[in-house]
Design an enzyme around this catalytic site. Structure first.
Site, PDB file in Angstrom:
ATOM      1  N   ASN A 167      39.602  48.869  32.460  1.00  0.00           N
ATOM      2  CA  ASN A 167      40.239  49.110  31.159  1.00  0.00           C
ATOM      3  C   ASN A 167      39.644  48.229  30.059  1.00  0.00           C
ATOM      4  OD1 ASN A 167      41.659  46.614  31.183  1.00  0.00           O
ATOM      5  ND2 ASN A 167      43.370  47.532  32.292  1.00  0.00           N
ATOM      6  N   GLU A 406      43.879  53.160  18.562  1.00  0.00           N
ATOM      7  CA  GLU A 406      42.900  52.082  18.705  1.00  0.00           C
ATOM      8  C   GLU A 406      41.631  52.481  17.979  1.00  0.00           C
ATOM      9  OE1 GLU A 406      41.806  51.945  22.757  1.00  0.00           O
ATOM     10  OE2 GLU A 406      43.855  51.693  23.451  1.00  0.00           O
ATOM     11  N   HIS A 491      46.360  56.445  30.549  1.00  0.00           N
ATOM     12  CA  HIS A 491      47.643  55.731  30.634  1.00  0.00           C
ATOM     13  C   HIS A 491      48.711  56.544  31.368  1.00  0.00           C
ATOM     14  CE1 HIS A 491      46.546  53.625  26.538  1.00  0.00           C
ATOM     15  NE2 HIS A 491      45.773  53.229  27.528  1.00  0.00           N
ATOM     16  N   ASN A 529      49.321  50.427  24.334  1.00  0.00           N
ATOM     17  CA  ASN A 529      48.708  50.399  25.660  1.00  0.00           C
ATOM     18  C   ASN A 529      49.682  49.772  26.658  1.00  0.00           C
ATOM     19  OD1 ASN A 529      47.073  49.703  23.259  1.00  0.00           O
ATOM     20  ND2 ASN A 529      45.427  50.421  24.546  1.00  0.00           N
TER      21      ASN A 529
HETATM   22  P1  FAE Z   1      46.815  50.476  38.874  1.00  0.00           P
HETATM   23  O1  FAE Z   1      46.292  49.373  38.038  1.00  0.00           O
HETATM   24  O2  FAE Z   1      46.254  51.842  38.676  1.00  0.00           O
HETATM   25  O3  FAE Z   1      46.599  50.045  40.401  1.00  0.00           O
HETATM   26  C1  FAE Z   1      46.894  50.889  41.482  1.00  0.00           C
HETATM   27  C2  FAE Z   1      45.986  50.501  42.637  1.00  0.00           C
HETATM   28  O4  FAE Z   1      46.434  51.180  43.815  1.00  0.00           O
HETATM   29  C3  FAE Z   1      44.535  50.897  42.450  1.00  0.00           C
HETATM   30  O5  FAE Z   1      43.708  49.786  42.717  1.00  0.00           O
HETATM   31  C4  FAE Z   1      44.314  52.022  43.465  1.00  0.00           C
HETATM   32  O6  FAE Z   1      42.998  52.075  43.979  1.00  0.00           O
HETATM   33  C5  FAE Z   1      45.324  51.680  44.550  1.00  0.00           C
HETATM   34  N1  FAE Z   1      45.807  52.835  45.316  1.00  0.00           N
HETATM   35  C6  FAE Z   1      46.190  54.035  44.832  1.00  0.00           C
HETATM   36  N2  FAE Z   1      46.618  54.847  45.849  1.00  0.00           N
HETATM   37  C7  FAE Z   1      46.519  54.091  46.988  1.00  0.00           C
HETATM   38  C8  FAE Z   1      46.813  54.364  48.359  1.00  0.00           C
HETATM   39  N3  FAE Z   1      47.339  55.538  48.752  1.00  0.00           N
HETATM   40  N4  FAE Z   1      46.559  53.403  49.272  1.00  0.00           N
HETATM   41  C9  FAE Z   1      46.030  52.209  48.877  1.00  0.00           C
HETATM   42  N5  FAE Z   1      45.731  51.901  47.586  1.00  0.00           N
HETATM   43  C10 FAE Z   1      45.987  52.836  46.656  1.00  0.00           C
HETATM   44  O7  FAE Z   1      48.380  50.616  38.760  1.00  0.00           O
HETATM   45  N6  FAE Z   1      45.973  49.743  29.524  1.00  0.00           N
HETATM   46  C11 FAE Z   1      46.168  48.789  28.597  1.00  0.00           C
HETATM   47  O8  FAE Z   1      47.273  48.247  28.500  1.00  0.00           O
HETATM   48  N7  FAE Z   1      45.149  48.407  27.751  1.00  0.00           N
HETATM   49  C12 FAE Z   1      43.921  48.992  27.802  1.00  0.00           C
HETATM   50  O9  FAE Z   1      43.019  48.609  27.046  1.00  0.00           O
HETATM   51  C13 FAE Z   1      43.709  50.024  28.744  1.00  0.00           C
HETATM   52  N8  FAE Z   1      42.526  50.679  28.808  1.00  0.00           N
HETATM   53  C14 FAE Z   1      42.301  51.568  29.819  1.00  0.00           C
HETATM   54  C15 FAE Z   1      41.045  52.139  29.962  1.00  0.00           C
HETATM   55  C16 FAE Z   1      40.766  52.961  31.044  1.00  0.00           C
HETATM   56  C17 FAE Z   1      39.409  53.590  31.182  1.00  0.00           C
HETATM   57  C18 FAE Z   1      41.771  53.204  32.021  1.00  0.00           C
HETATM   58  C19 FAE Z   1      41.481  54.069  33.227  1.00  0.00           C
HETATM   59  C20 FAE Z   1      43.024  52.655  31.877  1.00  0.00           C
HETATM   60  C21 FAE Z   1      43.315  51.845  30.791  1.00  0.00           C
HETATM   61  N9  FAE Z   1      44.560  51.250  30.640  1.00  0.00           N
HETATM   62  C22 FAE Z   1      44.766  50.341  29.650  1.00  0.00           C
HETATM   63  C23 FAE Z   1      45.676  51.589  31.535  1.00  0.00           C
HETATM   64  C24 FAE Z   1      45.990  50.506  32.587  1.00  0.00           C
HETATM   65  O10 FAE Z   1      44.806  50.072  33.211  1.00  0.00           O
HETATM   66  C25 FAE Z   1      46.995  51.074  33.602  1.00  0.00           C
HETATM   67  O11 FAE Z   1      48.161  51.430  32.906  1.00  0.00           O
HETATM   68  C26 FAE Z   1      47.340  50.080  34.701  1.00  0.00           C
HETATM   69  O12 FAE Z   1      46.197  49.708  35.419  1.00  0.00           O
HETATM   70  C27 FAE Z   1      48.372  50.639  35.651  1.00  0.00           C
HETATM   71  O13 FAE Z   1      48.807  49.591  36.472  1.00  0.00           O
HETATM   72  P2  FAE Z   1      49.504  49.876  37.861  1.00  0.00           P
HETATM   73  O14 FAE Z   1      49.853  48.585  38.478  1.00  0.00           O
HETATM   74  O15 FAE Z   1      50.558  50.894  37.696  1.00  0.00           O
END
Ligand code: FAE
Length: 550
Positions: A167, A406, A491, A529
């Site tokens: 991100n 943004e 998001h 975000n």
């Molecule tokens: P997350 O961070 O997605 O973590 C879930 C983890 O679980 C991942 O590592 C997966 O690989 C793992 N996983 C999934 N399924 C399984 C399974 N069945 N078994 C084992 N492991 C598994 O979840 N947010 C901001 O606030 N600011 C930003 O600037 C921003 N920019 C972004 C840019 C991009 C390109 C992206 C993709 C997202 C961005 N976000 C941003 C969103 C933010 O990264 C996202 O809301 C959070 O990462 C979500 O957090 P969680 O803990 O829900």
């Protein structure tokens, strides 16, 4: 190179030297990633969880929610096993060939490490001057998943650190007056006095030095964004970030290795960004009570004597299943992200493995109203050929028009005269995950047409700016002659919504000792975000759970 003769592969582990040779071939020559290349990341923290193991606590996923849970549980003296389907990127050596010397691919040069098990890149900006820019890549357990549902592509981070790996690091605490519509059932005083400050401190959130911003070459695009926003009467604002701003200044000065100024972000950052492996996860591992099994994907959860039986597939870097394990966990924290946690629990309910889950599971999923757009500036308004990938500002028209945008870069190394934006909008559309027995997969009911509402809200900003500046929307960036990127979200939110599918602290309804602690809990759009709110809510919930359930 054959699939079976990859040098350096020993007993299902890959040595550092062998991996350098292997990835060099993958990236440079387009050789298909070896099925036997690696069954798990070398030197992952501790041994992988054993088949038949019994553990007190299992955390599924290593993103924001999972990292907070692991740290706080470990600090409370509890041993924690974390399971992560992606790689431990800290163990990968730098690439050879394209991207030489970097662990992570530049945004401008996606290779095998860039995408989760795809054979072609799927960049959010798919065209440039109308030419398609996606390229063929080797299938690999890369860092960015572009997960495709019928109506939307959901981008997510894969690996230890989840979304923090990919991100932009924009770390926004929503305005307090908006909180009642973001998390109506959560005490705002507690959040703003205790948990938001705690989250911001632990994430390492900081602000750009404003005097430096005013002269830095790499933020010319943001200054143009400011000028245009303010001339149209909009509230332009700086946005905090977890990127190390001192390091950013040194990148601009040319005294350190460049990362944000070398187009890195979407496929990982080699330096500068304080992603979770440098903050919460580093702290969690330092307790000595946390172990992470990488390339391990949870597929089933069901009840068992002593808690839950969790089925885990161990995969290799081609995505092939190399082992299936069953473990028993006293308590299970679902932290697989909004999509991952929702898919898992929807499947468990539909297939009868957790039949007591309530009817709210899978409902209330939203895209945080994401749409992208670019404007074509006049020749006297260049946005700069050197652009930092880390946005530092936004345009806030939430109350009047339902949009916060943004000011984002378009870091392609040449002058583009483009002003890019990612808008978060106040859309009310919500989709539902359902189990599809015929495909054995979980579907999502999102409809692309719903994005028109977000486009309309974003246009309250950009139509006005275009009119004032005498400019137009770019039509060469998203395929066809599309003005709007309306097919994605960065998001994902909801699916296991707090006080609907769970109680007020993420305890999943119908089961004791089963929790959701990630973005799946969030009922509504965030107005900005999301990861600071995800982190703060996880801090709040785990504190209560440790005090009362453990
Ligand atoms: P997350 O961070 O997605 O973590 C879930 C983890 O679980 C991942 O590592 C997966 O690989 C793992 N996983 C999934 N399924 C399984 C399974 N069945 N078994 C084992 N492991 C598994 O979840 N947010 C901001 O606030 N600011 C930003 O600037 C921003 N920019 C972004 C840019 C991009 C390109 C992206 C993709 C997202 C961005 N976000 C941003 C969103 C933010 O990264 C996202 O809301 C959070 O990462 C979500 O957090 P969680 O803990 O829900």
């Amino acid at each position: 190179m054959s699939d079976t003769t990859m040098p350096g592969t020993e007993s299902g582990r890959v040595s550092r030297r062998g991996f350098v040779a292997g990835t060099g071939s993958i990236l440079g020559l387009g050789v298909v990633a070896s099925a036997g290349l690696a069954t798990r990341a070398a030197a992952a923290p501790g041994p992988a969880i054993a088949n038949g193991a019994t553990v007190p606590v299992l955390v599924i996923g290593t993103g924001y929610g999972g990292s907070v849970a692991a740290l706080r549980l470990a600090q409370a003296g509890i041993n924690v096993e974390m399971v992560e389907m992606g790689l431990d990127w800290s163990t990968l050596p730098p690439m050879t060939g394209v991207g030489e010397g970097n662990v992570f691919c530049r945004s401008s040069q996606p290779g095998a490490r860039a995408y989760w098990l795809r054979t072609k890149s799927k960049a959010p900006v798919s065209n440039f001057f109308s030419f398609p820019i996606d390229s063929e890549i080797s299938k690999f357990t890369g860092i960015l998943d572009a997960e495709e549902f019928a109506g939307i592509t959901v981008y997510q981070g894969r690996g230890v650190g989840g979304g923090s790996l990919v991100n932009g690091g924009m770390a926004v605490t929503p305005k307090r007056e908006r909180f009642a519509s973001i998390l109506p059932s959560v005490n705002a005083d507690e959040m703003y006095n205790t948990y938001y400050p705690r989250a911001n401190a632990n994430l390492g959130v900081g602000n750009i030095r404003q005097a430096w911003f005013d002269t830095a070459e790499c933020y010319q695009y943001s200054r143009v964004g400011r000028k245009h926003a303010q001339r149209s009467g909009f509230n332009w604002t700086f946005v905090p970030d977890v990127y190390d701003w001192n390091y950013m200044e040194a990148e601009q000065a040319g005294t350190v290795k460049r990362s944000a100024l070398d187009t890195q972000v979407l496929y990982g950052n080699d330096a500068g960004k304080k992603s979770l492996p440098k903050t919460y996860i580093a702290q969690a591992l330092a307790t000595g009570k946390v172990n992470i099994s990488t390339l391990h994907r949870v597929t089933n959860i069901t009840t068992a004597t002593g808690g839950y039986r969790v089925t885990i597939e161990e995969i290799n870097t081609s995505g092939d299943v190399v082992a299936t394990k069953n473990v028993t966990a006293g308590k299970v924290f679902c932290a697989a992200g909004s999509v991952g946690t929702s898919k898992l629990l929807v499947k468990m309910k539909a297939t009868g493995q957790l039949p007591n889950l309530n009817g709210e599971v899978g409902k209330g999923w939203g895209d945080n109203g994401n749409v992208m757009v670019a404007r074509a500036n006049h020749l006297w308004d260049p946005t700069g050929k050197l652009q930092s990938t880390i946005p530092c500002s936004g345009i806030d028209n939430w109350e009047a028009g339902g949009a916060f945008a943004e000011v984002t870069p378009l870091p392609v190394g040449i002058e583009t005269y483009a002003s890019m934006y990612l808008a978060v909008t106040n859309t009310q559309y919500r989709a539902q995950f359902t189990w599809n027995a015929s495909t054995g997969k979980v579907d999502l009911s999102w409809q692309t047409a719903w994005k028109q509402d977000s486009i309309n809200k974003a246009k309250t900003i950009f139509d006005k700016i275009n009119q004032k500046e005498g400019t137009i929307y770019r039509t060469d960036l998203f395929g066809g002659s599309k003005q709007w990127q309306d097919g994605l979200t960065y998001h994902p939110l909801g699916g296991v919504v707090i006080d609907k599918a769970t109680d007020n602290y993420g305890r999943v309804a119908g089961y004791t000792g089963l929790y959701a602690i990630d973005a799946s809990l969030l009922p509504n759009g965030i107005s900005c975000n999301p990861f600071v709110t995800i982190t703060a809510l996880a801090e709040r919930n785990i504190e209560k759970i440790i005090a009362t359930d453990l």
